[in-house]
Design an enzyme around this catalytic site. Structure first.
Site, PDB file in Angstrom:
ATOM      1  N   HIS A  89      -3.686   6.945   2.638  1.00 33.61           N
ATOM      2  CA  HIS A  89      -4.060   5.625   2.122  1.00 33.61           C
ATOM      3  C   HIS A  89      -5.468   5.284   2.620  1.00 33.61           C
ATOM      4  CE1 HIS A  89      -4.056   1.526   0.983  1.00 33.61           C
ATOM      5  NE2 HIS A  89      -3.881   1.046   2.193  1.00 33.61           N
ATOM      6  N   CYS A 140       0.821  -1.230   0.000  1.00 30.91           N
ATOM      7  CA  CYS A 140       0.000   0.000   0.000  1.00 30.91           C
ATOM      8  C   CYS A 140       0.847   1.267   0.000  1.00 30.91           C
ATOM      9  CB  CYS A 140      -0.943  -0.002   1.201  1.00 30.91           C
ATOM     10  SG  CYS A 140      -2.044  -1.408   1.188  1.00 30.91           S
ATOM     11  N   ASN A 186     -10.232  -0.483  -0.502  1.00 30.75           N
ATOM     12  CA  ASN A 186      -8.774  -0.348  -0.466  1.00 30.75           C
ATOM     13  C   ASN A 186      -8.177  -0.949  -1.741  1.00 30.75           C
ATOM     14  OD1 ASN A 186      -6.045  -0.521   0.035  1.00 30.75           O
ATOM     15  ND2 ASN A 186      -6.243  -1.542   2.026  1.00 30.75           N
TER      16      ASN A 186
HETATM   17  O1  UT7 Z   1      -3.776  -1.739   3.563  1.00 31.66           O
HETATM   18  C1  UT7 Z   1      -3.753  -2.533   4.708  1.00 31.66           C
HETATM   19  C2  UT7 Z   1      -4.841  -3.560   4.650  1.00 31.66           C
HETATM   20  N1  UT7 Z   1      -5.477  -3.946   5.876  1.00 31.66           N
HETATM   21  C3  UT7 Z   1      -6.077  -3.099   6.732  1.00 31.66           C
HETATM   22  O2  UT7 Z   1      -6.026  -1.912   6.628  1.00 31.66           O
HETATM   23  C4  UT7 Z   1      -6.850  -3.711   7.887  1.00 31.66           C
HETATM   24  C5  UT7 Z   1      -6.836  -2.879   9.136  1.00 31.66           C
HETATM   25  N2  UT7 Z   1      -7.821  -3.393  10.075  1.00 31.66           N
HETATM   26  C6  UT7 Z   1      -9.110  -3.035   9.984  1.00 31.66           C
HETATM   27  O3  UT7 Z   1      -9.491  -2.223   9.158  1.00 31.66           O
HETATM   28  C7  UT7 Z   1     -10.067  -3.646  10.993  1.00 31.66           C
HETATM   29  O4  UT7 Z   1      -9.327  -4.294  12.001  1.00 31.66           O
HETATM   30  C8  UT7 Z   1     -11.075  -4.631  10.327  1.00 31.66           C
HETATM   31  C9  UT7 Z   1     -12.041  -3.856   9.451  1.00 31.66           C
HETATM   32  C10 UT7 Z   1     -10.340  -5.687   9.516  1.00 31.66           C
HETATM   33  C11 UT7 Z   1     -11.862  -5.345  11.437  1.00 31.66           C
HETATM   34  O5  UT7 Z   1     -12.539  -4.390  12.228  1.00 31.66           O
HETATM   35  P1  UT7 Z   1     -12.489  -4.508  13.818  1.00 31.66           P
HETATM   36  O6  UT7 Z   1     -13.327  -3.434  14.350  1.00 31.66           O
HETATM   37  O7  UT7 Z   1     -11.041  -4.538  14.213  1.00 31.66           O
HETATM   38  O8  UT7 Z   1     -13.189  -5.876  14.042  1.00 31.66           O
HETATM   39  P2  UT7 Z   1     -12.639  -7.172  14.781  1.00 31.66           P
HETATM   40  O9  UT7 Z   1     -11.584  -7.820  13.959  1.00 31.66           O
HETATM   41  O10 UT7 Z   1     -12.312  -6.790  16.185  1.00 31.66           O
HETATM   42  O11 UT7 Z   1     -13.930  -8.066  14.762  1.00 31.66           O
HETATM   43  C12 UT7 Z   1     -15.113  -7.692  15.461  1.00 31.66           C
HETATM   44  C13 UT7 Z   1     -16.187  -8.701  15.101  1.00 31.66           C
HETATM   45  C14 UT7 Z   1     -15.726 -10.140  15.182  1.00 31.66           C
HETATM   46  O12 UT7 Z   1     -16.798 -10.910  15.690  1.00 31.66           O
HETATM   47  P3  UT7 Z   1     -16.791 -11.398  17.205  1.00 31.66           P
HETATM   48  O13 UT7 Z   1     -15.550 -12.215  17.359  1.00 31.66           O
HETATM   49  O14 UT7 Z   1     -16.772 -10.148  18.014  1.00 31.66           O
HETATM   50  O15 UT7 Z   1     -18.063 -12.172  17.289  1.00 31.66           O
HETATM   51  C15 UT7 Z   1     -15.488 -10.519  13.750  1.00 31.66           C
HETATM   52  O16 UT7 Z   1     -15.623 -11.888  13.511  1.00 31.66           O
HETATM   53  O17 UT7 Z   1     -16.604  -8.488  13.754  1.00 31.66           O
HETATM   54  C16 UT7 Z   1     -16.573  -9.735  13.066  1.00 31.66           C
HETATM   55  N3  UT7 Z   1     -16.297  -9.493  11.652  1.00 31.66           N
HETATM   56  C17 UT7 Z   1     -17.258  -9.294  10.742  1.00 31.66           C
HETATM   57  N4  UT7 Z   1     -18.590  -9.263  10.845  1.00 31.66           N
HETATM   58  C18 UT7 Z   1     -19.308  -9.023   9.728  1.00 31.66           C
HETATM   59  C19 UT7 Z   1     -15.090  -9.405  11.048  1.00 31.66           C
HETATM   60  N5  UT7 Z   1     -15.267  -9.139   9.735  1.00 31.66           N
HETATM   61  C20 UT7 Z   1     -16.587  -9.068   9.519  1.00 31.66           C
HETATM   62  C21 UT7 Z   1     -17.380  -8.841   8.389  1.00 31.66           C
HETATM   63  N6  UT7 Z   1     -18.735  -8.818   8.538  1.00 31.66           N
HETATM   64  N7  UT7 Z   1     -16.848  -8.605   7.180  1.00 31.66           N
END
Ligand code: UT7
Length: 329
Positions: A252, A112, A282
């Protein structure tokens, strides 16, 4: 003598995939994606469309906008982690597609942060006075490496890119300064394990879904806010600037919450932050040049404006760049 961006262009594939489309194929919801990331939709390539096709659209637009012939281009640099294939380079394919017979070039892998790495590299060629016109394109076809069964990652990415032509500028404008960083200890947190020499393609590697990008989202999130804000703050400080001196911050586009947190830490008002993640998701190396080109085309930036760019990504890689806008197009 600095290098300056004289022309910008962008291209995203026509095919739009909304959050509701993703709801039909994985356990996710429009509400979750919008509220946790700011993404409403993304563009995916169609059948038989690949990274070099996106680049060719961008390269042709750049030539047309600047009224150049393909032979005017000296070097083509393509920042991407999703080349058409490992060899030949996407740069070589694009050189042939546009008929830039004098140009040499190469692909550059900076994830990125790739577009910033590409700009810095291209600028050095121009500043050396050995080359007059360098085309730098940041692009990715992330749909080609997404596991649609992994909702943690698949909902975040899209396809597309943008590019610029770098030329010399006589005075105090153009690409002023950059701070570029890399810390390879972050590799395991965001990677595509297979397809290279470490793990060539086998039936097992495909069955185990090793040819898809995977990440530890929370760790990436924490690194992203700190990494982007640290370098953006540092480059402002170095030039005795504050967020108020910046006309436009182009970060980004990985997550709206990451962008807001980084802009906040740098003291940049939200109305000076370019955000288009809702439209494209992204696009990895594509986000910065797409944003730059949109800002250029819509008159959001004018000559003399100070722009701050910042990015982070797999590697870890991260960086920031200060540009005094001086486009001739
Ligand atoms: O260019 C670099 C590329 N990568 C990034 O920039 C990623 C950076 N990270 C992020 O943007 C965030 O961490 C995410 C968007 C990936 C995740 O958001 P979060 O607020 O950190 O969520 P989390 O990983 O803490 O997950 C919270 C909940 C989980 O469920 P439980 O365990 O609380 O029941 C996940 O399983 O959200 C769930 N979850 C989803 N639910 C619906 C994770 N992905 C999804 C989804 N739809 N797509």
């Amino acid at each position: 003598m600095n290098a300056t961006i004289t022309t910008t262009a962008r291209y995203v594939p026509k095919n739009i995939v909304t959050n509701h489309d993703l709801e039909k194929i994985m356990d996710t919801s429009d509400e979750w994606i919008k509220s946790r990331t700011g993404i409403h939709q993304r563009h995916f390539v169609g059948e038989n469309e690949a990274t070099s096709d996106i680049c060719t659209h961008i390269a042709k637009s750049l030539l047309e906008k600047r009224n150049l012939s393909p032979d005017d281009i000296d070097i083509i640099i393509i920042s991407t982690v999703t080349p058409d294939m490992l060899a030949p380079s996407t740069a070589a394919i694009v050189q042939n597609n546009i008929g830039a017979s004098r140009a040499w070039g190469f692909d550059l892998s900076g994830a990125c942060t790739g577009f910033l790495y590409g700009l810095e590299t291209g600028a050095k060629f121009v500043e050396s006075s050995q080359y007059n016109k360098v085309m730098v394109i940041g692009v990715d076809t992330m749909s080609s490496i997404l596991n649609l069964e992994d909702r943690n990652t698949a909902v975040l990415f899209g396809d597309g890119g943008g590019g610029v032509i770098l030329e010399q500028t006589g005075d105090n404008s153009g690409i002023f300064d950059s701070i570029l960083k890399m810390d390879g200890s972050g590799g395991p947190f965001l990677q595509m394990p297979a397809g290279g020499s470490r793990m060539p393609a086998t039936i097992e590697s495909v069955e185990n879904k090793m040819h898809y990008i995977r990440q530890d989202g929370r760790t990436v999130f924490k690194f992203a806010v700190k990494g982007m804000a640290d370098v953006a703050e540092k480059i402002l400080e170095k030039h005795q600037l504050t967020g108020d001196d910046i006309s436009l911050f182009i970060p980004h586009q990985a997550n709206k919450r990451i962008i807001d947190a980084a802009a906040n830490r740098c003291g940049i008002d939200s109305d000076k932050v370019l955000i288009n993640i809702h439209e494209y998701g992204n696009t990895t190396a594509g986000t910065l040049p797409i944003g730059l080109s949109e800002a250029d085309d819509t008159g959001k930036i004018k000559n003399g404006d100070l722009l701050l760019l910042a990015a982070f990504g797999a590697g870890w890689t991260w960086g920031s760049m200060l540009i005094k806008w001086d486009t001739l197009s």
